[in-house]
Write an enzyme that holds these catalytic residues in place. Structure first.
Site, PDB file in Angstrom:
ATOM      1  N   HIS A 198      -3.659   7.920   5.323  1.00 28.31           N
ATOM      2  CA  HIS A 198      -3.552   6.503   4.609  1.00 28.31           C
ATOM      3  C   HIS A 198      -4.864   6.010   4.927  1.00 28.31           C
ATOM      4  CE1 HIS A 198      -2.030   3.046   3.062  1.00 28.31           C
ATOM      5  NE2 HIS A 198      -2.307   2.251   3.979  1.00 28.31           N
TER       6      HIS A 198
ATOM      7  N   GLU B  21      -2.871   5.612  13.019  1.00 33.57           N
ATOM      8  CA  GLU B  21      -2.473   6.724  12.288  1.00 33.57           C
ATOM      9  C   GLU B  21      -2.783   7.991  13.229  1.00 33.57           C
ATOM     10  OE1 GLU B  21      -4.054   6.968   8.222  1.00 33.57           O
ATOM     11  OE2 GLU B  21      -2.617   8.423   7.834  1.00 33.57           O
TER      12      GLU B  21
ATOM     13  N   CYS C 207       0.840  -1.195   0.029  1.00 30.49           N
ATOM     14  CA  CYS C 207      -0.023  -0.126  -0.145  1.00 30.49           C
ATOM     15  C   CYS C 207       0.936   1.182  -0.199  1.00 30.49           C
ATOM     16  CB  CYS C 207      -0.836   0.124   1.231  1.00 30.49           C
ATOM     17  SG  CYS C 207      -1.595  -1.523   1.345  1.00 30.49           S
TER      18      CYS C 207
ATOM     19  N   HIS D  31      -9.442   1.670  -1.787  1.00 26.09           N
ATOM     20  CA  HIS D  31      -8.156   1.535  -1.624  1.00 26.09           C
ATOM     21  C   HIS D  31      -7.449   0.787  -2.863  1.00 26.09           C
ATOM     22  CE1 HIS D  31      -4.301   0.708  -0.036  1.00 26.09           C
ATOM     23  NE2 HIS D  31      -4.494   0.486   1.289  1.00 26.09           N
TER      24      HIS D  31
ATOM     25  N   LYS E   2      -9.737   7.632   0.510  1.00 30.32           N
ATOM     26  CA  LYS E   2     -10.167   6.241   0.165  1.00 30.32           C
ATOM     27  C   LYS E   2     -11.576   5.812   0.286  1.00 30.32           C
ATOM     28  CE  LYS E   2      -5.818   3.914   1.223  1.00 30.32           C
ATOM     29  NZ  LYS E   2      -5.040   4.833   1.672  1.00 30.32           N
TER      30      LYS E   2
ATOM     31  N   PHE F  76       1.266  -2.865   4.502  1.00 30.38           N
ATOM     32  CA  PHE F  76       1.657  -4.171   5.141  1.00 30.38           C
ATOM     33  C   PHE F  76       2.965  -4.366   5.112  1.00 30.38           C
ATOM     34  CE2 PHE F  76      -2.733  -6.329   4.672  1.00 30.38           C
ATOM     35  CZ  PHE F  76      -3.158  -5.693   5.554  1.00 30.38           C
TER      36      PHE F  76
END
Lengths: 404, 85
Positions: free
Chosen positions: A296, A307, A164, A333, A328, A392
């Site tokens: 994010h 976050e 990501c 995403h 998003k 990830f």
């Protein structure tokens, strides 16, 4: 070492919100949702049936048969976005510029549709022969190579795959190359297209997907929603852009990347925080300079809480003054392409003074108690912004941009 | 093997323990099963019993599927298996 200034002179995109930058930004301004029912083969066998799919797309209107046999959907999206970006930039690649300009793009998984179609053909249909171009079509660097060929760009060209954070890592590399003087211009951004049966099924397995909507920072959120598409930018040496009279959209001023070195899927407040503060330091910006952060903001409990805690830690009191939103909620995403589409919202914030909202926001979450620009875009002039990406694998990449 | 024994076996395997060391009142935390281990355990349970477990990893505590202890997991699986029969 002298550091060259790096500016953005062209943007292009295709994603669930629109087939170009203008319609995408209009959708973000209006807080429109591009997420809807998936229209893909075997969707009835999926548990997750929604996504931010590129609609009304017919590859044959953009590419001929010879191109289509070589261009996976993620490559097609990249080429369309690259054309828009280079057209807008007006940059003319020739001579030495062509020798030194390269293409650095992010993608997490490359030609997933090509993998999916061909596995189906050999496993399900029992065929023993596949098309000769399966490999050059599915490889992760296919998009970067085709952009390089299309524009005769013969400088440093490669693909970055950090899940990501792929696009942010890619754009960070492009930024570094121009800042150091290695290149005068770079084509950068990212693309992803894994909205096919296998691509969605794989994500389903992790049980972090929402079945109804992406609601980042909202207490009733229940996971992420996949999107697809691409965004591509022309990054250019400031003096070069200035000399040719280019329209400068924003300046890229800082970049930082860190690794959590802890868990393969759970994010870390420390790792995210170090990337955010590193980007500020690299940019020579003070915390108080930042007016907006494109989060994010995946809409998973793990990401959103971590976050917000990282932002609160780094910014202290200023965390309550800045705006942070997750687009998003609108485009989904885009995995390896997400940072690139999200950088569009950063450019809009700096250039137009419009802050894209976090839509789908229904209930405040005390663990995400920041100004997440709920549901409606806001007109606020900002002079510096950040774009977060936390992947990830614990890989974090944050870009800092400034108004020119 | 009973549903209970089969669930215990899956959990023991995930925790890298002998089945005898998994107690009905153990929590997943006691057994050292983290969030990824939990998702894997649920996958194994679904495969073992051919059932769908209603579970969202975003809010494990709030899923319909009660994972607060080994006993609650066994009970939830028994319910799902009986509903399916």
């Amino acid at each position: 070492m002298t550091q060259n200034r790096v500016v953005i002179t062209g943007v292009g995109t295709i994603n669930a919100l629109g087939h170009n930058a203008a319609t995408t930004l209009e959708a973000m301004r209006e807080g429109r949702c591009g997420i809807g029912p998936l229209d893909i083969r075997d969707v009835d066998r999926l548990g997750v049936k929604i996504g931010g799919q590129v609609r009304d797309y017919d590859e044959t209107t953009h590419f001929n048969r010879q191109q289509i046999v070589l261009y996976d959907r993620f490559t097609q999206f990249t080429l369309l976005a690259a054309k828009e970006a280079t057209d807008q930039s007006g940059i003319n690649f020739s001579g030495e510029l062509s020798d030194t300009t390269g293409v650095v793009l992010g993608t997490a998984a490359g030609g997933v549709n090509t993998w999916d179609d061909n596995y189906r053909s050999v496993y399900e249909d029992g065929k023993n022969r596949v098309h000769p171009f399966v490999i050059p079509k599915l490889m992760n660097n296919a998009a970067a190579s085709h952009v390089s060929m299309e524009y005769n760009l013969r400088g440093p060209t490669f693909t970055v795959a950090t899940a990501c954070a792929s696009s942010n890592h890619a754009m960070g590399q492009a930024f570094h190359m121009i800042r150091s003087g290695m290149a005068k211009a770079m084509i950068t951004g990212g693309s992803e297209s894994m909205l096919c049966f296998g691509g969605v099924k794989a994500w389903e397995g992790l049980r972090v997907m929402s079945k109804d909507a992406c609601r980042p920072f909202s207490a009733n959120r229940n996971g992420m929603v996949q999107g697809e598409g691409a965004a591509v930018f022309v990054f250019e040496n400031y003096d070069h852009a200035k000399a040719r009279g280019a329209d400068i959209l924003a300046e890229v001023v800082g970049f930082a990347m860190t690794s959590d070195a802890s868990d393969i899927v759970m994010p870390s407040k420390q790792g995210a925080g170090r990337a955010i503060s590193g980007a500020l330091r690299d940019a020579g910006l003070n915390r108080e300079d930042i007016g907006y952060i494109n989060a994010h903001g995946t809409g998973t409990a793990a990401n959103d809480k971590t976050e917000c805690a990282a932002v609160a830690d780094v910014f202290g009191k200023h965390a309550d003054k800045l705006m942070i939103s997750s687009t998003k909620s609108m485009h989904g995403h885009l995995i390896g392409g997400t940072g690139a589409v999200e950088l569009l919202a950063c450019v809009m914030a700096l250039r137009d003074g419009i802050i894209a909202p976090t839509i789908g926001y229904e209930e405040p979450d005390p663990e995400c108690a920041l100004d997440v620009v709920p549901n409606e875009a806001r007109e606020v002039k900002v002079s510096a912004v950040l774009s977060n990406a936390f992947a990830f694998g614990g890989l974090n990449a944050v870009l800092a941009l400034r108004k020119v | 093997m009973s549903v209970k024994d089969r669930v215990m076996k899956i959990i023991a395997e995930q925790a890298v323990l002998d089945v005898e060391d998994v107690k009905m009142d153990s929590t997943l935390e006691d057994l050292g099963i983290d969030s990824l281990g939990l998702v894997e355990s649920i996958f194994s349970i679904e495969e073992e019993f051919d059932i769908q477990v209603p579970f969202n990893a975003n809010e494990p505590g709030e899923s319909e599927f009660d994972i607060s202890s080994v006993a609650s997991i066994v009970k939830a699986v028994e319910t799902l298996v009986s509903e399916q029969a």
